[in-house]
Design a protein around this motif. Sequence first.
Motif, PDB file in Angstrom:
ATOM      1  N   PRO A  61      46.487  20.421  50.565  1.00 36.76           N
ATOM      2  CA  PRO A  61      47.194  21.087  49.458  1.00 36.76           C
ATOM      3  C   PRO A  61      46.384  21.058  48.152  1.00 36.76           C
ATOM      4  O   PRO A  61      46.401  22.020  47.386  1.00 36.76           O
ATOM      5  CB  PRO A  61      48.481  20.279  49.320  1.00 36.76           C
ATOM      6  N   ARG A  62      45.664  19.979  47.908  1.00 36.02           N
ATOM      7  CA  ARG A  62      44.849  19.881  46.689  1.00 36.02           C
ATOM      8  C   ARG A  62      43.734  20.931  46.708  1.00 36.02           C
ATOM      9  O   ARG A  62      43.471  21.579  45.690  1.00 36.02           O
ATOM     10  CB  ARG A  62      44.250  18.484  46.577  1.00 36.02           C
ATOM     11  N   GLU A  63      43.095  21.118  47.856  1.00 31.76           N
ATOM     12  CA  GLU A  63      42.040  22.123  47.967  1.00 31.76           C
ATOM     13  C   GLU A  63      42.595  23.528  47.782  1.00 31.76           C
ATOM     14  O   GLU A  63      41.972  24.363  47.111  1.00 31.76           O
ATOM     15  CB  GLU A  63      41.345  22.015  49.326  1.00 31.76           C
ATOM     16  N   ARG A  64      43.757  23.804  48.353  1.00 28.85           N
ATOM     17  CA  ARG A  64      44.373  25.126  48.186  1.00 28.85           C
ATOM     18  C   ARG A  64      44.746  25.369  46.725  1.00 28.85           C
ATOM     19  O   ARG A  64      44.576  26.477  46.209  1.00 28.85           O
ATOM     20  CB  ARG A  64      45.597  25.253  49.078  1.00 28.85           C
ATOM     21  N   ARG A  65      45.249  24.337  46.054  1.00 27.01           N
ATOM     22  CA  ARG A  65      45.613  24.456  44.638  1.00 27.01           C
ATOM     23  C   ARG A  65      44.370  24.734  43.792  1.00 27.01           C
ATOM     24  O   ARG A  65      44.372  25.623  42.934  1.00 27.01           O
ATOM     25  CB  ARG A  65      46.301  23.170  44.186  1.00 27.01           C
ATOM     26  N   LEU A  66      43.293  23.997  44.038  1.00 24.24           N
ATOM     27  CA  LEU A  66      42.067  24.205  43.273  1.00 24.24           C
ATOM     28  C   LEU A  66      41.478  25.590  43.519  1.00 24.24           C
ATOM     29  O   LEU A  66      41.000  26.236  42.584  1.00 24.24           O
ATOM     30  CB  LEU A  66      41.033  23.133  43.632  1.00 24.24           C
ATOM     31  N   LEU A  67      41.510  26.056  44.749  1.00 22.28           N
ATOM     32  CA  LEU A  67      41.009  27.387  45.062  1.00 22.28           C
ATOM     33  C   LEU A  67      41.843  28.457  44.352  1.00 22.28           C
ATOM     34  O   LEU A  67      41.300  29.425  43.812  1.00 22.28           O
ATOM     35  CB  LEU A  67      41.012  27.629  46.568  1.00 22.28           C
ATOM     36  N   GLY A  68      43.157  28.275  44.326  1.00 22.53           N
ATOM     37  CA  GLY A  68      44.019  29.228  43.628  1.00 22.53           C
ATOM     38  C   GLY A  68      43.751  29.253  42.136  1.00 22.53           C
ATOM     39  O   GLY A  68      43.695  30.327  41.521  1.00 22.53           O
ATOM     40  N   LEU A  69      43.558  28.085  41.536  1.00 20.50           N
ATOM     41  CA  LEU A  69      43.268  28.025  40.098  1.00 20.50           C
ATOM     42  C   LEU A  69      41.886  28.588  39.786  1.00 20.50           C
ATOM     43  O   LEU A  69      41.692  29.270  38.779  1.00 20.50           O
ATOM     44  CB  LEU A  69      43.395  26.585  39.595  1.00 20.50           C
ATOM     45  N   TRP A  70      40.926  28.287  40.650  1.00 23.55           N
ATOM     46  CA  TRP A  70      39.572  28.807  40.472  1.00 23.55           C
ATOM     47  C   TRP A  70      39.590  30.332  40.526  1.00 23.55           C
ATOM     48  O   TRP A  70      38.994  31.011  39.678  1.00 23.55           O
ATOM     49  CB  TRP A  70      38.668  28.222  41.559  1.00 23.55           C
ATOM     50  N   LEU A 101      39.493  35.635  37.872  1.00 21.51           N
ATOM     51  CA  LEU A 101      40.181  36.913  37.723  1.00 21.51           C
ATOM     52  C   LEU A 101      40.502  37.171  36.247  1.00 21.51           C
ATOM     53  O   LEU A 101      40.294  38.279  35.739  1.00 21.51           O
ATOM     54  CB  LEU A 101      41.454  36.931  38.564  1.00 21.51           C
ATOM     55  N   ALA A 102      40.995  36.159  35.557  1.00 16.12           N
ATOM     56  CA  ALA A 102      41.310  36.308  34.131  1.00 16.12           C
ATOM     57  C   ALA A 102      40.055  36.642  33.331  1.00 16.12           C
ATOM     58  O   ALA A 102      40.079  37.529  32.467  1.00 16.12           O
ATOM     59  CB  ALA A 102      41.951  35.024  33.605  1.00 16.12           C
ATOM     60  N   LEU A 103      38.973  35.947  33.613  1.00 14.80           N
ATOM     61  CA  LEU A 103      37.722  36.193  32.892  1.00 14.80           C
ATOM     62  C   LEU A 103      37.218  37.621  33.129  1.00 14.80           C
ATOM     63  O   LEU A 103      36.865  38.327  32.180  1.00 14.80           O
ATOM     64  CB  LEU A 103      36.659  35.179  33.319  1.00 14.80           C
ATOM     65  N   LEU A 146      48.613  39.092  32.561  1.00 17.45           N
ATOM     66  CA  LEU A 146      49.693  38.300  33.140  1.00 17.45           C
ATOM     67  C   LEU A 146      49.474  38.056  34.632  1.00 17.45           C
ATOM     68  O   LEU A 146      50.000  37.089  35.187  1.00 17.45           O
ATOM     69  CB  LEU A 146      51.035  38.994  32.910  1.00 17.45           C
ATOM     70  N   VAL A 147      48.696  38.925  35.278  1.00 20.94           N
ATOM     71  CA  VAL A 147      48.448  38.770  36.719  1.00 20.94           C
ATOM     72  C   VAL A 147      47.778  37.428  37.029  1.00 20.94           C
ATOM     73  O   VAL A 147      48.273  36.679  37.874  1.00 20.94           O
ATOM     74  CB  VAL A 147      47.645  39.965  37.275  1.00 20.94           C
ATOM     75  N   PRO A 148      46.651  37.072  36.380  1.00 16.85           N
ATOM     76  CA  PRO A 148      46.065  35.766  36.681  1.00 16.85           C
ATOM     77  C   PRO A 148      46.952  34.599  36.237  1.00 16.85           C
ATOM     78  O   PRO A 148      46.917  33.529  36.849  1.00 16.85           O
ATOM     79  CB  PRO A 148      44.734  35.759  35.940  1.00 16.85           C
ATOM     80  N   LEU A 149      47.756  34.802  35.211  1.00 13.88           N
ATOM     81  CA  LEU A 149      48.674  33.749  34.784  1.00 13.88           C
ATOM     82  C   LEU A 149      49.706  33.474  35.880  1.00 13.88           C
ATOM     83  O   LEU A 149      49.954  32.315  36.236  1.00 13.88           O
ATOM     84  CB  LEU A 149      49.373  34.144  33.487  1.00 13.88           C
ATOM     85  N   ILE A 150      50.274  34.527  36.430  1.00 16.74           N
ATOM     86  CA  ILE A 150      51.240  34.361  37.524  1.00 16.74           C
ATOM     87  C   ILE A 150      50.558  33.755  38.738  1.00 16.74           C
ATOM     88  O   ILE A 150      51.111  32.886  39.408  1.00 16.74           O
ATOM     89  CB  ILE A 150      51.908  35.717  37.838  1.00 16.74           C
ATOM     90  N   TRP A 151      49.326  34.184  39.017  1.00 16.96           N
ATOM     91  CA  TRP A 151      48.554  33.647  40.134  1.00 16.96           C
ATOM     92  C   TRP A 151      48.374  32.132  39.969  1.00 16.96           C
ATOM     93  O   TRP A 151      48.559  31.366  40.920  1.00 16.96           O
ATOM     94  CB  TRP A 151      47.203  34.335  40.174  1.00 16.96           C
TER      95      TRP A 151
END
Length: 58
Positions: A6-15, A20-22, A42-47
């Motif tokens: 779960p930690r790896e999936r969370r980090l990948l999602g945040l990365w 995407l935001a940048l 707002l799309v990367p924020l929701i992501w």
Amino acid sequence: MVRSTPRERRLLGLWTAGWLALLLLVGLIWIGDIRVQWPVLLVPLIWALLAVRPRREG
């Protein structure tokens, strides 16, 4: 098949949300009109919010 934690999936999602935001921000500054098209950010924020939400372990 290797399962991610779960930690790896969370980090990948945040990365992914961060990049995407940048990229969206650079595109808006370069091509678009940020005063009108800012809601696209707002799309990367929701992501990111979806990436950090607590999940049940299956």
